[in-house]
Design a protein around this motif. Structure first.
Motif, PDB file in Angstrom:
ATOM      1  N   ARG A 139       0.910  -1.146  -0.022  1.00  0.00           N
ATOM      2  CA  ARG A 139       0.122  -0.144  -0.153  1.00  0.00           C
ATOM      3  C   ARG A 139       0.808   1.237  -0.070  1.00  0.00           C
ATOM      4  O   ARG A 139       0.241   2.220   0.003  1.00  0.00           O
ATOM      5  CB  ARG A 139      -1.098  -0.109   1.361  1.00  0.00           C
ATOM      6  CG  ARG A 139      -2.238  -1.006   0.750  1.00  0.00           C
ATOM      7  CD  ARG A 139      -2.981  -1.176   2.097  1.00  0.00           C
ATOM      8  NE  ARG A 139      -3.715   0.229   2.723  1.00  0.00           N
ATOM      9  CZ  ARG A 139      -4.580   0.931   2.321  1.00  0.00           C
ATOM     10  NH1 ARG A 139      -5.500  -0.506   1.475  1.00  0.00           N
ATOM     11  NH2 ARG A 139      -5.025   1.671   1.970  1.00  0.00           N
ATOM     12  N   SER A 161       4.240   3.764  -1.297  1.00  0.00           N
ATOM     13  CA  SER A 161       4.225   4.040  -3.513  1.00  0.00           C
ATOM     14  C   SER A 161       5.959   3.261  -3.298  1.00  0.00           C
ATOM     15  O   SER A 161       6.510   3.570  -2.678  1.00  0.00           O
ATOM     16  CB  SER A 161       4.093   5.440  -3.593  1.00  0.00           C
ATOM     17  OG  SER A 161       4.758   6.474  -2.586  1.00  0.00           O
ATOM     18  N   THR A 162       5.817   3.229  -5.134  1.00  0.00           N
ATOM     19  CA  THR A 162       7.365   2.735  -4.646  1.00  0.00           C
ATOM     20  C   THR A 162       7.759   3.801  -4.039  1.00  0.00           C
ATOM     21  O   THR A 162       9.533   2.683  -3.729  1.00  0.00           O
ATOM     22  CB  THR A 162       7.609   2.480  -6.049  1.00  0.00           C
ATOM     23  OG1 THR A 162       6.390   1.975  -6.968  1.00  0.00           O
ATOM     24  CG2 THR A 162       8.046   2.183  -7.190  1.00  0.00           C
ATOM     25  N   HIS A 184       7.526   5.347 -12.491  1.00  0.00           N
ATOM     26  CA  HIS A 184       6.119   4.568 -12.046  1.00  0.00           C
ATOM     27  C   HIS A 184       6.349   4.926 -10.231  1.00  0.00           C
ATOM     28  O   HIS A 184       5.695   3.595  -9.515  1.00  0.00           O
ATOM     29  CB  HIS A 184       6.257   2.830 -12.199  1.00  0.00           C
ATOM     30  CG  HIS A 184       5.708   2.269 -13.631  1.00  0.00           C
ATOM     31  ND1 HIS A 184       4.855   3.164 -14.328  1.00  0.00           N
ATOM     32  CD2 HIS A 184       7.254   1.924 -14.248  1.00  0.00           C
ATOM     33  CE1 HIS A 184       4.846   2.310 -15.471  1.00  0.00           C
ATOM     34  NE2 HIS A 184       5.682   1.615 -15.274  1.00  0.00           N
ATOM     35  N   LYS A 213       3.373   5.017  -8.202  1.00  0.00           N
ATOM     36  CA  LYS A 213       2.533   4.046  -7.976  1.00  0.00           C
ATOM     37  C   LYS A 213       2.466   3.185  -6.703  1.00  0.00           C
ATOM     38  O   LYS A 213       3.488   3.148  -6.173  1.00  0.00           O
ATOM     39  CB  LYS A 213       2.329   2.748  -9.161  1.00  0.00           C
ATOM     40  CG  LYS A 213       2.024   4.121 -10.908  1.00  0.00           C
ATOM     41  CD  LYS A 213       1.939   2.246 -11.386  1.00  0.00           C
ATOM     42  CE  LYS A 213       1.275   3.364 -13.131  1.00  0.00           C
ATOM     43  NZ  LYS A 213       2.160   1.625 -14.176  1.00  0.00           N
ATOM     44  N   ARG A 214       1.240   2.361  -6.108  1.00  0.00           N
ATOM     45  CA  ARG A 214       1.128   1.572  -5.303  1.00  0.00           C
ATOM     46  C   ARG A 214       2.528   0.136  -5.251  1.00  0.00           C
ATOM     47  O   ARG A 214       2.999  -0.050  -6.865  1.00  0.00           O
ATOM     48  CB  ARG A 214       0.300   1.547  -4.421  1.00  0.00           C
ATOM     49  CG  ARG A 214      -0.565   2.453  -4.145  1.00  0.00           C
ATOM     50  CD  ARG A 214      -2.010   1.628  -3.348  1.00  0.00           C
ATOM     51  NE  ARG A 214      -2.006   2.789  -2.408  1.00  0.00           N
ATOM     52  CZ  ARG A 214      -3.361   2.450  -1.773  1.00  0.00           C
ATOM     53  NH1 ARG A 214      -3.824   1.561  -1.532  1.00  0.00           N
ATOM     54  NH2 ARG A 214      -4.252   3.135  -1.249  1.00  0.00           N
ATOM     55  N   ASN A 216       1.873  -1.950  -5.255  1.00  0.00           N
ATOM     56  CA  ASN A 216       0.826  -3.931  -5.525  1.00  0.00           C
ATOM     57  C   ASN A 216       0.214  -3.137  -7.457  1.00  0.00           C
ATOM     58  O   ASN A 216      -0.077  -3.939  -7.226  1.00  0.00           O
ATOM     59  CB  ASN A 216       0.086  -4.035  -5.339  1.00  0.00           C
ATOM     60  CG  ASN A 216      -1.010  -2.957  -4.105  1.00  0.00           C
ATOM     61  OD1 ASN A 216      -0.237  -1.653  -4.703  1.00  0.00           O
ATOM     62  ND2 ASN A 216      -1.886  -3.143  -4.407  1.00  0.00           N
ATOM     63  N   GLN A 217       0.476  -2.144  -7.574  1.00  0.00           N
ATOM     64  CA  GLN A 217       0.457  -1.677  -8.808  1.00  0.00           C
ATOM     65  C   GLN A 217       0.739  -2.537 -10.269  1.00  0.00           C
ATOM     66  O   GLN A 217       1.000  -1.994 -10.848  1.00  0.00           O
ATOM     67  CB  GLN A 217      -0.452   0.162  -9.028  1.00  0.00           C
ATOM     68  CG  GLN A 217      -1.147  -0.156  -8.481  1.00  0.00           C
ATOM     69  CD  GLN A 217      -2.241   0.881  -8.013  1.00  0.00           C
ATOM     70  OE1 GLN A 217      -1.307   2.418  -8.051  1.00  0.00           O
ATOM     71  NE2 GLN A 217      -3.347   2.021  -8.297  1.00  0.00           N
ATOM     72  N   SER A 225       4.267  -3.901 -12.078  1.00  0.00           N
ATOM     73  CA  SER A 225       4.449  -6.064 -12.808  1.00  0.00           C
ATOM     74  C   SER A 225       5.224  -6.219 -11.667  1.00  0.00           C
ATOM     75  O   SER A 225       5.924  -6.042 -11.525  1.00  0.00           O
ATOM     76  CB  SER A 225       4.982  -5.393 -14.352  1.00  0.00           C
ATOM     77  OG  SER A 225       5.937  -5.339 -14.357  1.00  0.00           O
ATOM     78  N   GLN A 243       8.380  -4.996 -10.030  1.00  0.00           N
ATOM     79  CA  GLN A 243       8.423  -4.946  -8.619  1.00  0.00           C
ATOM     80  C   GLN A 243      10.164  -5.749  -7.777  1.00  0.00           C
ATOM     81  O   GLN A 243      10.576  -4.193  -7.802  1.00  0.00           O
ATOM     82  CB  GLN A 243       7.424  -6.082  -8.150  1.00  0.00           C
ATOM     83  CG  GLN A 243       6.316  -5.463  -7.698  1.00  0.00           C
ATOM     84  CD  GLN A 243       5.415  -6.023  -6.908  1.00  0.00           C
ATOM     85  OE1 GLN A 243       5.584  -6.653  -6.177  1.00  0.00           O
ATOM     86  NE2 GLN A 243       4.292  -6.553  -7.115  1.00  0.00           N
TER      87      GLN A 243
END
Lengths: 246, 294
Positions: free
Chosen positions: B105, B107-108, B150, B153-154, B156-157, B159, B163
């Motif tokens: 949850r 952010s990256t 990215h 982005k969270r 878990n959003q 790929s 990740q």
């Protein structure tokens, strides 16, 4: 299977006498009492509705503070009673302590706090808080025990402290569920707070109790209607909010 | 100059008594090496890696001692005890797991910033306050692994491959001297897998970071790592240059199991890859590959 049913029936028979279930027929033979009750309820007396509304607001405020204190204090207890975070010699004593706070009804705590801080809503807030610390810590720690351990190891592998593992690995994972549980406890606490007034711990319970004891069924009916409406509205709003969370 | 980065001596580990998953494992890794750890599933790769990071306790079998693991000459764990220096050592070792490295949850960018936890002052780390400079560093790390766009982005959003790269960026921010990756490409498609392996070998060469990477498929070991350590049933069965790992030799080592170590269609390609002397790939070639992957 039939043994279980036999056991249930045996327990019911055993409890028949002590609960005076044989007098249940009074509900029908003394139907005039019920009729008086019922007819008065059909004519609710809203003359003092401003007072009742004010007291209802106080009831909700008691629930709000009680829940807030329980959440703030319950979070560390929840972490301490999570088997995947803390060692067993911490978890077990904390869990037993929480069991104790859960086992004692909020009315009992209210009676104690009335002695400690005097009559009034503060006693109600404290009673709700103490009873709910036990419940919150159990609900919250169940969420913590269901987390994915892998992001936590990811944090640990950066050389973080235990505290930081919890803050960044655990809390983000359980935050939605925790918020949902907290809202649910708030709903329940509004209901509980409506009876705290009976023992003098603030809120609408006091008026409710007085009107019933003095056979003023009209005002009683109006109070009950106000309680039902408020609880319904809070339940609906909170259910909406919770749906958005999880 | 050579310095010993990792020293593993006489390490045993068993989850159920009498069934060791690591049996007397001994090896040393010099600073700046890039080493592949290969073996079929259940051969003990993950356990070994978790033990290196001080996430798993090693233990003895019966009256045998459990052995010890040292990192840069400092004790990480010995005889079933994680050393008190482990926390400080962990900040020198970046670990990339097969998946689920990131906190879903957050952010990256924030996930990458968490790499600073070991180094930042404790109160500031605990409050999650990172300075602009630190966030800039995180953005640079993300752009280095090619996923700067990215950043917000969270976790878990992203790929699987993204990740993985974010997790590598976290180890960059950690400024770790050792990067250990546990099957970083096992769940990725071939293009993403190559991308991740390229990034690992780039970090190894330009930052001098010691890299230990466990792999399921031998092709990537041949293509990227000069040295391979092969595990079977918790024992080291080979430790030496990757170029010696011909299919026939692996068949000798693993018997029937060796088939699971190759992508069948790629067996021939692996020979080609080995002849291409991959450890000395030039920067332009890398850029070309990066361009092709983008």
């Amino acid at each position: 299977m039939w043994l279980m049913w036999l056991g249930v029936i045996a327990l019911l028979v055993f409890s028949w006498g002590p609960t005076e279930m044989s007098k249940a027929s009074l509900l029908i033979t003394d139907w005039r009492n019920m009729a008086e009750f019922g007819s008065a309820f059909l004519q609710p007396d809203f003359r003092d509705w401003r007072i009742y509304a004010e007291q209802m607001l106080e009831t909700v405020q008691i629930a709000l503070w009680g829940t807030a204190i329980a959440v703030v204090i319950g979070i560390p207890f929840a972490i301490f009673s999570s088997a995947n975070i803390c060692p067993v010699w911490v978890v077990q004593p904390v869990r037993r302590l929480m069991d104790a706070s859960r086992a004692i009804n909020e009315i009992v705590f209210a009676l104690l706090f009335v002695v400690a801080v005097g009559l009034g809503p503060l006693a109600g807030v404290l009673a709700l808080a103490v009873h709910n610390i036990g419940i919150i810590s159990k609900l919250f720690s169940e969420a913590v025990e269901a987390i994915d351990p892998r992001p936590v190891e990811g944090i640990r592998s950066t050389g973080a402290t235990r505290m930081q593992e919890v803050l960044f690995g655990v809390i983000p994972q359980v935050a939605p569920l925790w918020s949902s549980y907290a809202l649910y406890r708030f709903e329940t606490n509004v209901r509980s707070a409506t009876v705290l007034g009976i023992v003098g711990a603030g809120g609408i319970g006091q008026s409710l109790y007085e009107t019933i004891r003095s056979f003023q069924y009209g005002p009683t009916a109006s109070i009950v209607i106000i309680i039902v409406m408020t609880v319904m509205i809070i339940d609906i709003v909170s259910a909406r909010l919770r749906k958005g969370l999880v | 100059m050579s310095e010993i980065a990792i020293s593993v001596s006489g390490v045993w580990k068993s989850f159920t008594p009498g069934r060791p998953v690591l049996k007397d494992v001994n090896f040393q890794v010099q600073r700046g090496e890039m080493v592949a750890l290969i073996g079929a599933s259940g051969s003990g790769k993950s356990t070994l890696i978790r033990a290196l990071g001080g996430l798993e306790r090693i233990d003895g079998v019966g009256d045998k001692p459990a052995g010890s693991i040292e990192v840069f000459g400092a004790l990480m764990q010995r005889e079933g005890r994680i050393s008190s220096a482990a926390k400080a050592l962990r900040s020198r070792i970046g670990i990339v797991f097969q998946q689920f490295n990131l906190v879903p949850r957050l952010s990256t960018l924030r996930n990458v910033c968490l790499g600073l936890l070991g180094a930042a002052p404790r109160w500031r780390g605990s409050l999650g306050i990172f300075t602009l400079d630190e966030r800039k560093m995180a953005m640079h790390a993300l752009s280095r692994v090619g996923i700067a766009e990215h950043a917000l982005k969270r976790g878990n959003q992203l790929s699987g491959g993204q990740q993985q790269r974010a997790a590598i960026a976290r180890t960059l921010l950690q400024r770790s001297d050792i990067l250990i990756a546990d099957e970083p490409i096992a769940s990725l498609d071939p293009a993403s897998a190559r991308r991740v392996m390229d990034i690992l070998s780039e970090i190894n060469r330009s930052d001098g970071v010691t890299v230990v990477v466990s792999l399921h498929q031998v092709e990537y070991a041949l293509g990227y790592c000069p040295r391979t350590i092969a595990l079977r049933g918790g024992e080291i069965v080979y430790d030496g240059p990757s170029s010696a790992l011909t299919p026939d030799f692996l068949a000798d080592l693993y018997g029937e199991e060796s088939e699971t170590l190759f992508l069948p269609a790629l067996t021939a390609a692996a020979d080609v890859a080995r002849k291409a002397a991959p450890a000395n790939r030039t920067a332009p070639a890398l850029d070309a590959m990066a361009g092709a992957a983008a």
